[in-house]
Design a protein around this motif. Structure first.
Motif, PDB file in Angstrom:
ATOM      1  N   LEU A 136       0.769   5.917 -16.482  1.00  0.00           N
ATOM      2  CA  LEU A 136      -0.629   6.056 -16.073  1.00  0.00           C
ATOM      3  C   LEU A 136      -0.975   7.525 -15.871  1.00  0.00           C
ATOM      4  O   LEU A 136      -0.105   8.324 -15.507  1.00  0.00           O
ATOM      5  CB  LEU A 136      -0.869   5.296 -14.765  1.00  0.00           C
ATOM      6  CG  LEU A 136      -0.627   3.776 -14.809  1.00  0.00           C
ATOM      7  CD1 LEU A 136      -0.715   3.197 -13.401  1.00  0.00           C
ATOM      8  CD2 LEU A 136      -1.621   3.077 -15.726  1.00  0.00           C
ATOM      9  N   CYS A 163      -5.742   0.655  -4.805  1.00  0.00           N
ATOM     10  CA  CYS A 163      -6.113  -0.755  -5.064  1.00  0.00           C
ATOM     11  C   CYS A 163      -5.702  -1.147  -6.482  1.00  0.00           C
ATOM     12  O   CYS A 163      -5.210  -2.250  -6.725  1.00  0.00           O
ATOM     13  CB  CYS A 163      -7.611  -0.950  -4.942  1.00  0.00           C
ATOM     14  SG  CYS A 163      -8.225  -0.828  -3.274  1.00  0.00           S
ATOM     15  N   ALA A 164      -5.923  -0.227  -7.425  1.00  0.00           N
ATOM     16  CA  ALA A 164      -5.612  -0.529  -8.823  1.00  0.00           C
ATOM     17  C   ALA A 164      -4.115  -0.744  -9.008  1.00  0.00           C
ATOM     18  O   ALA A 164      -3.688  -1.686  -9.686  1.00  0.00           O
ATOM     19  CB  ALA A 164      -6.094   0.617  -9.707  1.00  0.00           C
ATOM     20  N   GLY A 171      -5.321  10.933 -12.987  1.00  0.00           N
ATOM     21  CA  GLY A 171      -6.765  10.883 -12.748  1.00  0.00           C
ATOM     22  C   GLY A 171      -7.290   9.474 -12.506  1.00  0.00           C
ATOM     23  O   GLY A 171      -8.310   9.285 -11.848  1.00  0.00           O
ATOM     24  N   THR A 172      -6.598   8.462 -13.028  1.00  0.00           N
ATOM     25  CA  THR A 172      -7.092   7.090 -12.845  1.00  0.00           C
ATOM     26  C   THR A 172      -6.713   6.538 -11.477  1.00  0.00           C
ATOM     27  O   THR A 172      -7.136   5.445 -11.125  1.00  0.00           O
ATOM     28  CB  THR A 172      -6.524   6.135 -13.916  1.00  0.00           C
ATOM     29  OG1 THR A 172      -5.096   6.188 -13.842  1.00  0.00           O
ATOM     30  CG2 THR A 172      -6.974   6.505 -15.299  1.00  0.00           C
ATOM     31  N   LEU A 173      -5.902   7.271 -10.745  1.00  0.00           N
ATOM     32  CA  LEU A 173      -5.367   6.698  -9.504  1.00  0.00           C
ATOM     33  C   LEU A 173      -5.855   7.424  -8.254  1.00  0.00           C
ATOM     34  O   LEU A 173      -5.233   7.366  -7.211  1.00  0.00           O
ATOM     35  CB  LEU A 173      -3.832   6.722  -9.553  1.00  0.00           C
ATOM     36  CG  LEU A 173      -3.223   5.930 -10.705  1.00  0.00           C
ATOM     37  CD1 LEU A 173      -1.719   6.073 -10.713  1.00  0.00           C
ATOM     38  CD2 LEU A 173      -3.590   4.443 -10.593  1.00  0.00           C
ATOM     39  N   GLU A 174      -6.992   8.095  -8.383  1.00  0.00           N
ATOM     40  CA  GLU A 174      -7.478   8.867  -7.241  1.00  0.00           C
ATOM     41  C   GLU A 174      -8.052   7.954  -6.153  1.00  0.00           C
ATOM     42  O   GLU A 174      -8.573   6.890  -6.436  1.00  0.00           O
ATOM     43  CB  GLU A 174      -8.548   9.854  -7.714  1.00  0.00           C
ATOM     44  CG  GLU A 174      -7.928  11.031  -8.458  1.00  0.00           C
ATOM     45  CD  GLU A 174      -8.955  11.906  -9.133  1.00  0.00           C
ATOM     46  OE1 GLU A 174     -10.158  11.690  -8.908  1.00  0.00           O
ATOM     47  OE2 GLU A 174      -8.543  12.799  -9.880  1.00  0.00           O
ATOM     48  N   ARG A 234       0.832  -1.200   0.000  1.00  0.00           N
ATOM     49  CA  ARG A 234       0.000   0.000   0.000  1.00  0.00           C
ATOM     50  C   ARG A 234       0.880   1.269   0.000  1.00  0.00           C
ATOM     51  O   ARG A 234       0.649   2.207  -0.758  1.00  0.00           O
ATOM     52  CB  ARG A 234      -0.911  -0.070   1.238  1.00  0.00           C
ATOM     53  CG  ARG A 234      -1.779   1.138   1.586  1.00  0.00           C
ATOM     54  CD  ARG A 234      -2.686   1.604   0.499  1.00  0.00           C
ATOM     55  NE  ARG A 234      -3.539   0.646  -0.134  1.00  0.00           N
ATOM     56  CZ  ARG A 234      -4.865   0.658  -0.129  1.00  0.00           C
ATOM     57  NH1 ARG A 234      -5.497   1.575   0.537  1.00  0.00           N
ATOM     58  NH2 ARG A 234      -5.551  -0.229  -0.823  1.00  0.00           N
ATOM     59  N   ASN A 289      -9.356   3.638  -4.423  1.00  0.00           N
ATOM     60  CA  ASN A 289      -9.416   2.790  -5.599  1.00  0.00           C
ATOM     61  C   ASN A 289      -8.162   2.866  -6.439  1.00  0.00           C
ATOM     62  O   ASN A 289      -7.735   1.873  -7.020  1.00  0.00           O
ATOM     63  CB  ASN A 289     -10.600   3.207  -6.462  1.00  0.00           C
ATOM     64  CG  ASN A 289     -11.721   2.248  -6.315  1.00  0.00           C
ATOM     65  OD1 ASN A 289     -11.703   1.456  -5.386  1.00  0.00           O
ATOM     66  ND2 ASN A 289     -12.669   2.308  -7.212  1.00  0.00           N
ATOM     67  N   GLY A 290      -7.594   4.063  -6.521  1.00  0.00           N
ATOM     68  CA  GLY A 290      -6.365   4.235  -7.281  1.00  0.00           C
ATOM     69  C   GLY A 290      -5.259   3.374  -6.690  1.00  0.00           C
ATOM     70  O   GLY A 290      -4.484   2.746  -7.421  1.00  0.00           O
ATOM     71  N   GLU A 335      -2.013  -1.685  -6.713  1.00  0.00           N
ATOM     72  CA  GLU A 335      -1.673  -2.955  -6.056  1.00  0.00           C
ATOM     73  C   GLU A 335      -2.062  -4.129  -6.945  1.00  0.00           C
ATOM     74  O   GLU A 335      -1.302  -5.083  -7.102  1.00  0.00           O
ATOM     75  CB  GLU A 335      -2.398  -3.065  -4.707  1.00  0.00           C
ATOM     76  CG  GLU A 335      -1.838  -2.117  -3.673  1.00  0.00           C
ATOM     77  CD  GLU A 335      -2.765  -1.954  -2.468  1.00  0.00           C
ATOM     78  OE1 GLU A 335      -2.522  -1.037  -1.685  1.00  0.00           O
ATOM     79  OE2 GLU A 335      -3.734  -2.728  -2.334  1.00  0.00           O
ATOM     80  N   GLY A 336      -3.261  -4.048  -7.527  1.00  0.00           N
ATOM     81  CA  GLY A 336      -3.727  -5.112  -8.411  1.00  0.00           C
ATOM     82  C   GLY A 336      -2.800  -5.271  -9.610  1.00  0.00           C
ATOM     83  O   GLY A 336      -2.468  -6.383 -10.016  1.00  0.00           O
ATOM     84  N   LEU A 337      -2.359  -4.150 -10.140  1.00  0.00           N
ATOM     85  CA  LEU A 337      -1.463  -4.179 -11.294  1.00  0.00           C
ATOM     86  C   LEU A 337      -0.155  -4.891 -10.925  1.00  0.00           C
ATOM     87  O   LEU A 337       0.343  -5.739 -11.674  1.00  0.00           O
ATOM     88  CB  LEU A 337      -1.163  -2.743 -11.758  1.00  0.00           C
ATOM     89  CG  LEU A 337      -0.485  -2.616 -13.104  1.00  0.00           C
ATOM     90  CD1 LEU A 337      -1.429  -3.011 -14.226  1.00  0.00           C
ATOM     91  CD2 LEU A 337       0.003  -1.191 -13.331  1.00  0.00           C
ATOM     92  N   ALA A 362      -3.361  -0.702 -19.344  1.00  0.00           N
ATOM     93  CA  ALA A 362      -2.145  -1.188 -18.684  1.00  0.00           C
ATOM     94  C   ALA A 362      -2.165  -2.683 -18.418  1.00  0.00           C
ATOM     95  O   ALA A 362      -1.143  -3.357 -18.545  1.00  0.00           O
ATOM     96  CB  ALA A 362      -1.940  -0.425 -17.383  1.00  0.00           C
ATOM     97  N   THR A 363      -3.335  -3.213 -18.059  1.00  0.00           N
ATOM     98  CA  THR A 363      -3.366  -4.649 -17.737  1.00  0.00           C
ATOM     99  C   THR A 363      -3.074  -5.480 -18.989  1.00  0.00           C
ATOM    100  O   THR A 363      -2.383  -6.494 -18.914  1.00  0.00           O
ATOM    101  CB  THR A 363      -4.732  -5.062 -17.152  1.00  0.00           C
ATOM    102  OG1 THR A 363      -5.761  -4.643 -18.062  1.00  0.00           O
ATOM    103  CG2 THR A 363      -4.972  -4.410 -15.808  1.00  0.00           C
TER     104      THR A 363
END
Lengths: 717, 294
Positions: A631, A643-644, A634-637, A318, A640-641, A646-648, A606-607
């Protein structure tokens, strides 16, 4: 709140944890105060050394080092918690900062991570005793010269250290106390360990060398744990001490740097996290502190790589995501499983595998035991020039794709063989006659102190003194190779629009008169980087063919040539000799970097890019294969940003990725920085294995970063 | 099933990293629609003139003479277009594009699962549109996604058959339920339909125990009245399983897509809500003890 604001791509900005004095120190350092000062004093004059011509190279080196440590300027900054500074400007230019007749005479060493643990654990005196007591009966005259040079180098370090003890006596009692103990003696506390490590690092840089530090948390973590348990230090205090080291690490950043491939690239890499030989994750308090410091200050010297594995603590992942979100590409990640597989396949012993760090960028090596360099090779050029003969006009017809691939694979093999043989004949000419002594380029006793094997063997870093000597052939342009092969297959064999020679003729004419077809190839054909299995198969084939081509020399002795994939931004200089490419790009367009897709062809997110990159067996790329992911902020706010991100990272590991650098880039900010460089002095971007301040990149490099961020110049939009 | 698009690495359509599937077709006609390409249930053509290289391939191939390319003009005569897709096939730059791809539920699930490795514990799939609950095959798709272990989120305006909604609900982890407007007449003016059936479906979902988040789009001058948010608050309190209300801002980006469809550019900058309007809406909801998501 703080008076000093460090730039971030994230709208909520960076946290403030450090005291205002430390933040001020960081701002000054990042804005080039100390680098500019350092550049003004490039070297010491060693014309005073008598009978110079009678001395051998090692004697010249140590005699001038003696002058250097006595005469170099000292620097003690207000508020610093650790002491010592590499104050000679030639070091910034990768030179040994001693001059005769006003000219420097030797380069210095980079692309390595040395073992500073020796100094932290043993101290100068312990190291001296250990070297002095080595059995040297079997040493010949040459080896004895090296042996004496090591002892003289330790003496020089002690002289330099003595000057700092003296200089801190009056005004800096705390630093003075610290220096009275370390690095002369083994470090007993966290603060002493940081001071000792920093002093060794600064000493090597004083001699112009650019070492990496490697797994700093493994080295310093136990000291901090003990001090915390005994109540000798708090986390806040420890953060201030460690931050001082990070800030001082920026002392080579200048206010005005000549523009080029960017400053801040002195290969001073740090590696965090990972598992030990028992399979246990080693992430500790120091790992967290390092990330917290760069989260707050955005310092990109030192570039940090984190070793990810299934046990990486959730909180650490995190924090890592939080740091990434600020942009600047300060932290990159390894997937430890793939690196371990690669190193095992190369035959490294298990004990060494778990210590892996890198050469200062991201090419994996065993720290303190490896001579490393790499050979960049443009494999797209190899395809266009040596297989398709586009520029010459003597085109070869191929009956099918298999025939073309076979010709290309053969050419790869010849190329690797020719290059490796040339290195072996040039560097170790007597190798085949049984000698394994390398040709000496220049003396390296400062480095030899921190590389295992050198003292014991009486051979230097550049003379085969280390247990491992690695020169890695690096495949460049793999994304474009994949796209080129895919386009040829589609245009010539699947759709049967033309023969291979006819396509080559079009390429030779730079797609002129065939604009519509070029657009078709560029936009409608499948491309590597979109998770399209058919397109990715060409990439996987190219990686495999390259690994096969390297197989004969990958484990050769005394020099091993294991493969890796990179361009490190060379796609810019390679533009000049590349012709138009089958996937629709004309001559002179900036193509793919590292293992990334061709700019403008990756449209599935990206995925999908990560999935494509992982479609080949990356454990065959022993020294690494880097993927650059860009990236939008704006996609990482919000949560959730994070989490995304971390998921990546988790997906990247699960699919068998090797090394990934994520940069968060706001195109508008970059464009503004291009217009008003004076307002963006500290804005950092990931260039490749290194970070640079955006304003120190020249036009072509800035364009590359912008295009990677998704910016299309007007004529292309 | 007719899919308009599958977008990956989505971070604004539910928790974690998600893949969002946009389905074709919606019974509502919201004036502010930001996905106009998903209104029609049938496949249709789009022309993005900014991408057009002016090669004329579409003019040559179009059987209906719908593609116009002159020195000064570049457009598509929508009334002539027969939707055959020949232009999209011929276009080298994807300026001409077909929206609406036939896929089976299995194919959609496979495409979504390609990214399953990235979802970690929080992420998953979001079904959106259009109105995903009006898509044939949704009853097969949703259980299939659930069976594959994914977190399933449905973005709906509730304008669908109740029976279908009831069949799908047990397999859905969360519904994001749009409340277009709480005044029935305004609802009809702005979306073309009365809200009765929609509100019935909302109550049905709640009675089935579905986890619901209400979503309100703030459109300056259209959906920003105080009374509207007071009624939203009342609606929230009438539900048992609603977690709160999310306030969304109107953006005019759908306008360019409408233009590409050959419709009038519907994007209006004056509809963008002010910060003050957002603050006030949040304040009203908070005063009424409604949890809000911004």
């Amino acid at each position: 709140m703080s008076e000093y604001i460090f730039p971030s791509a994230y709208k909520e900005g960076r946290p403030v944890r450090l005291c205002e004095a430390t933040r001020k120190f960081a701002m000054e350092s990042l804005q080039g105060k100390y680098g500019t000062e350092t550049a003004l004093y490039p070297f010491v004059h060693v014309d005073c050394i008598e009978s110079w011509d009678d001395l051998n190279d090692h004697q010249k080196y140590t005699a001038s080092l003696d002058v250097l440590v006595r005469e170099c300027p000292l620097r003690i900054c207000e508020g610093e918690r650790v002491c010592g500074a590499a104050t000679l400007g030639a070091g910034i230019r990768h030179q040994y900062p001693a001059a005769r007749g006003g000219r420097v005479f030797w380069p210095s060493v980079s692309h390595l991570t040395v073992d500073f643990g020796v100094l932290v654990r043993e101290g100068i005196l312990g190291m001296r005793e250990c070297i002095a007591n080595l059995p040297t009966e079997s040493f010949d005259e040459v080896a004895m010269t090296r042996h004496h040079a090591l002892l003289a180098t330790l003496d020089a370090m002690q002289v330099w250290h003595g000057r700092y003890i003296e200089a801190t006596k009056e005004r800096y009692p705390q630093l003075h106390e610290l220096l009275l103990r370390v690095p002369l003696y083994p470090a007993k506390s966290f603060t002493e360990a940081v001071q000792s490590l920093w002093f060794g690092f600064a000493f090597l840089r004083l001699g112009g060398n650019w070492p990496g530090i490697g797994c700093i948390d493994r080295l310093l973590g136990p000291y901090l744990k003990r001090d915390l348990a005994e109540g000798k230090i708090t986390m806040d205090e420890a953060r201030e001490v460690l931050a001082s080291m990070f800030i001082k690490g920026c002392e080579w950043i200048e206010t005005d740097t000549a523009r080029g491939s960017g400053d801040a690239q002195h290969y001073q890499n740090i590696v965090l996290g990972g598992t030990d030989e028992n399979g246990c994750d080693v992430t500790n308090e120091v790992s967290y502190l390092c990330l917290e410091i760069v989260e707050e200050l955005g310092i990109s010297d030192f570039p940090i790589s984190v070793r990810l594995n299934k046990q990486t603590p959730k909180e650490f992942l995190r924090l890592l995501a939080r740091v990434m979100r600020h942009g600047g590409g300060v932290v990159a990640v390894y997937n430890e499983d793939t690196v371990y597989s690669a190193l095992r396949a190369q035959g490294y012993p298990e004990a060494d595998i778990h210590d892996f760090a890198n050469d200062g960028c991201w090419e994996v090596q065993i720290p303190g035991k490896t001579y490393f360099s790499y050979m960049p090779m443009d494999f797209l050029h190899l395809l266009l020039q040596d297989v398709l003969h586009v520029a010459e006009g003597e085109f070869v017809d191929f009956s099918d794709m298999d025939a073309l691939k076979a010709a290309y694979a053969e050419r790869m093999k010849q190329h690797i063989e020719g290059t490796c043989e040339a290195v072996l004949s040039g560097t170790v000419p007597a190798w085949r006659e049984g000698s394994d002594v390398f040709r000496l380029a220049f003396p390296t006793p400062m480095i030899d102190l921190f590389e295992h094997g050198c003292a014991e063997s009486g051979r230097g870093y550049l003379e085969g003194g280390t247990p491992y000597v690695v020169i890695s052939p690096h495949m460049g342009g793999v994304g474009d190779v994949a796209n080129a092969l895919c386009a040829i297959d589609h245009l010539c064999f699947i759709e049967k629009r033309m023969s291979v020679p006819a396509l080559c003729e079009i390429l030779r004419n730079d797609w002129n008169g065939q604009e519509q077809l070029a657009l078709y190839a560029k936009h409608k054909l499948p491309h590597y980087g979109n998770g399209d299995a058919a397109a990715d198969a060409y990439y996987a084939w190219a990686v495999d063919a390259f690994a096969d081509a390297c197989a004969k020399y990958a484990k050769s002795y005394p020099i091993a040539f294991p493969p890796g994939i990179s361009t490190f931004g060379r796609q810019i200089e390679w533009m000049a000799h590349r012709t138009a490419v089958p996937h629709g790009y004309r001559r002179g367009e900036i193509l793919a970097g590292n293992t990334s897709p061709t700019p403008g062809t990756d449209t599935a997110g990206a995925t999908a890019t990560v999935r494509s990159y992982c479609a080949s067996d990356l454990s065959r790329m022993t020294t690494g294969a880097a993927l650059d992911i860009k990236l939008y902020p704006g996609t990482l706010e919000g949560e959730n940003g994070l989490c995304a991100l971390e998921g990546l990272m988790q997906g990247f590991c699960a699919l068998g990725g090797y090394f990934m650098q994520v940069d968060v880039l706001d195109v508008q900010t970059l464009l503004d920085a291009r217009e008003h460089p004076e307002q963006y002095k500290t804005l950092s971007v990931r260039v490749s294995g290194w970070n640079a301040r955006f304003v120190t990149l020249d036009d072509a490099w800035q364009r590359m970063v912008l295009e990677r961020a998704g910016y299309l110049p007007e004529e292309q939009a | 099933m007719r899919v308009a698009d599958i977008q990956r690495f989505c971070t604004h359509d539910g928790p974690g990293l998600r893949t969002t599937v946009f389905f074709k077709g919606c019974p509502l006609r919201c004036v502010w629609c930001h996905n106009p390409e998903t209104q029609k249930f049938e496949s249709e053509m789009m022309l993005h003139t900014a991408l057009c290289a002016g090669c004329g391939a579409c003019v040559e191939i179009c059987p209906a003479g719908a593609q116009i390319l002159t020195q000064t003009d570049r457009y598509r005569k929508v009334e002539l277009c027969v939707g055959c897709g020949a232009c999209a096939g011929a276009c080298p730059t994807e300026a001409c594009r077909a929206v609406g791809r036939e896929m089976t539920p299995e194919q959609v699930a496979d495409a979504v699962c390609e990214d399953a490795v990235f979802y970690a514990t929080e992420g998953g799939v979001t079904l959106s549109g259009g109105e995903p609950l009006c898509t044939d095959g949704i009853e097969q798709l949703v259980p299939l996604l659930k069976k594959r272990g994914l977190h399933v989120l449905v973005e709906t305006a509730g304008a669908c058959e109740s029976a279908r909604l009831a069949r799908v609900a047990p397999y859905v982890d969360e519904f994001y339920f749009d409340i277009k407007h709480t005044d029935p007449q305004k609802h009809r003016e702005l979306t073309g339909a009365l809200p009765d059936a929609i509100l019935h479906n909302l109550a049905l979902l709640d009675s089935l125990g579905a986890r619901i988040r209400l979503r309100c789009l703030l459109v300056n001058g259209l959906t920003t009245e105080k009374e509207h948010f007071e009624r939203v608050a009342a609606l929230y309190h009438s539900l048992v399983h609603c977690t709160g209300v999310q306030l969304l801002r109107y953006h005019p980006m759908g306008g360019s897509k409408a233009a590409a469809l050959g419709l009038a550019d519907s994007g209006r900058r004056e509809w963008i809500p002010t910060e003050e309007q957002i603050r006030r809406a949040a304040q009203i909801l908070t005063e009424h003890k409604v949890p809000i998501f911004l």
